[in-house]
Scaffold this active site. Structure first.
Site, PDB file in Angstrom:
ATOM      1  N   GLU A  15      -5.494  -8.423   0.610  1.00  0.00           N
ATOM      2  CA  GLU A  15      -6.187  -8.082   1.858  1.00  0.00           C
ATOM      3  C   GLU A  15      -7.644  -7.783   1.554  1.00  0.00           C
ATOM      4  OE1 GLU A  15      -4.619  -4.968   4.363  1.00  0.00           O
ATOM      5  OE2 GLU A  15      -2.544  -5.583   4.008  1.00  0.00           O
ATOM      6  N   GLU A  25       0.799  -1.218   0.000  1.00  0.00           N
ATOM      7  CA  GLU A  25       0.000   0.000   0.000  1.00  0.00           C
ATOM      8  C   GLU A  25       0.839   1.279   0.000  1.00  0.00           C
ATOM      9  OE1 GLU A  25      -3.884  -1.927   2.270  1.00  0.00           O
ATOM     10  OE2 GLU A  25      -2.800  -0.288   3.234  1.00  0.00           O
TER      11      GLU A  25
END
Length: 470
Positions: A375, A191
């Protein structure tokens, strides 16, 4: 029975068997495919603890969480889930539930000293974890950077300093030489949007700086670090897959007006294209600097070619959508919808957003690599009652998002697996320990693990799928 870790060998209790199964996918779902990987994910700072042991150096999250007012309730990762000491039982728990894959991250401050020399005790910890995962037949996915930058590098400018990208390549070189053969898939970064924007753009995450110009420059150096690391990983561990993990966000317009539609487009530009365009097109989206004029990063000759190094896979993290309207200028503002389902984080539950983004990426990027959902999950205020944790919202959340993944696969998107977030409750960054994302409950006072109802049902499906394929 009390379904704690002592009962992992039979993760399904009589209690769970007496209730209709609300999780198992329909018979025509792609999730029944033998080669579709189903796993769970964690991250080093969120679970390991032991921040001062065996030569580990301070990270930016040690510094940030020790700063008053930065983390809810003053929580830190000093102990977390004590995974550093309990890793064997945690791996056994993962295997006992039947998960086929495990996504973990390495703590950069645990494996190198300030001069860049190896820290043998830290490296050996990860060697032991990976060896046990392999003994259990679990596919290993390792993320090199899940936000815990060594503090000594931040003291020299962190991701605002171009040199950090080269130090990351050194770190990737060391770890891929040390762990070659024990890692099935390497992800360089987790991320980068969060690292750049939350860390340097608005200050909500470590290191806590707040300037959009910082965010765009930090992003460039993060992506450069990724691009520098990929050929190193290929050279040192050729049998493994190499990729990166991006968090994506669905933006929807508050009305049909041209201004609001443009606002939704700009939301997705800054949340998605800011990362994916450099990786897959070799350039930053022009609209980004319409949104943030005057924030263009310093880009040197050859940088964009380095960043666009071919990927074996793209990791996708998805949690919610954001409804936006025009701010009346050149940007957008959030307009939260009323009457929608939300999680403990306040995030809207919107599975269609995952499907729509995945199919949109396939249409946008001709060279879109195979995808893993690295995720997906939700936080809820889970309590252990009579030895059980009933997390019905999470069960519904997972089932609906897996259905969205199946829809994207049937629409032609190549998705090879799904890692739920997270294996266990953990340190949820600026929210500390209040928000629980795990399918295993952690009592932080005793470190007792208790399998939640969601884990029981996922385990039941995994074991049924395995039995069908044998």
């Amino acid at each position: 029975m009390a379904n704690d870790t002592s009962a992992v060998s039979d993760a399904l209790s009589p209690h769970s068997q007496s209730v209709a199964d609300p999780f198992t996918p329909p018979a025509d779902s792609s999730l029944w495919r033998k080669n579709f990987l189903l796993g769970a994910a964690t991250a080093s700072y969120q679970i390991e603890g032991a921040v001062n042991e065996d030569g580990r150096l301070p990270s930016i999250w040690d510094t940030f969480s020790a700063t008053p007012g930065k983390v809810l309730a003053g929580d830190t990762g000093e102990v977390a889930c004590d995974h550093y000491h309990r890793w064997e039982a945690d791996v056994d728990l993962l295997a006992g539930l039947g998960f086929e894959g495990y996504r973990l991250s390495i703590a950069w401050p645990r494996v190198m000293d300030a001069a860049g020399a190896p820290n043998r005790k830290g490296i050996d910890f990860y060697k032991r974890v990976l060896a046990r995962l392999k003994e259990k037949g679990i596919t290993t996915s390792v993320t090199l950077y899940h936000w815990d930058l060594p503090q000594h590098l931040e003291d020299r400018g962190g991701w605002l300093n171009r040199d950090t990208a080269y130090r990351f390549a050194d770190y990737a070189d060391l770890m891929s030489r040390e762990l070659a053969g024990s890692v099935d898939a390497w992800a360089t970064l987790n991320e980068p949007w969060c690292s750049a924007f939350l860390g340097y753009g608005n200050g909500h995450h470590a290191p806590g700086l707040a300037d959009t110009r910082y965010a765009t420059q930090a992003m460039h150096h993060l992506l450069l670090a990724h691009g520098l690391a990929v050929p190193v990983l290929r050279a040192n561990d050729p049998a493994s897959q190499k990729g990166i993990v991006a968090n994506i966000g669905r933006g929807t317009a508050n009305s049909g007006s041209a201004a609001d539609q443009r606002a939704a487009h700009l939301f997705e530009v800054q949340h998605n294209a800011w990362i994916l365009d450099p990786l897959l097109k070799g350039s930053y989206p022009r609209d980004l600097f319409e949104l943030w004029p005057g924030t263009e990063p310093l880009v040197l000759d050859g940088d964009m070619q380095t960043i666009a190094a071919p990927l074996d896979f793209l990791g996708i993290n998805y949690y919610f959508r954001t409804n936006v309207a025009s701010d009346g200028a050149h940007g957008f503002r959030d307009v939260p919808l009323e009457g929608v389902e939300r999680t403990q984080m306040g995030w809207e539950v919107y599975p269609d957003g995952l499907r729509d983004l995945l199919t949109g990426f396939k249409a946008t990027y001709a060279n879109l690599p195979p995808i893993y959902i690295t995720e997906n999950g939700m936080a809820s205020d889970d309590k252990v009652i009579d030895g059980h944790v009933e997390d019905s919202q999470r069960i519904s959340f997972l089932k609906r998002h897996l259905a969205a993944v199946d829809q994207a696969i049937k629409a032609g998107v190549e998705i090879r697996g799904y890692f739920l977030w997270s294996l266990m409750d953990n340190f949820e960054w600026a929210f500390g320990y209040e928000r629980r994302f795990g399918v295993v409950h952690v009592d932080y006072a005793t470190q007792k693990r208790t399998i939640k109802r969601s884990a029981e049902l996922v385990s039941k499906f995994l074991k049924e799928r395995k039995a069908r394929s044998e």
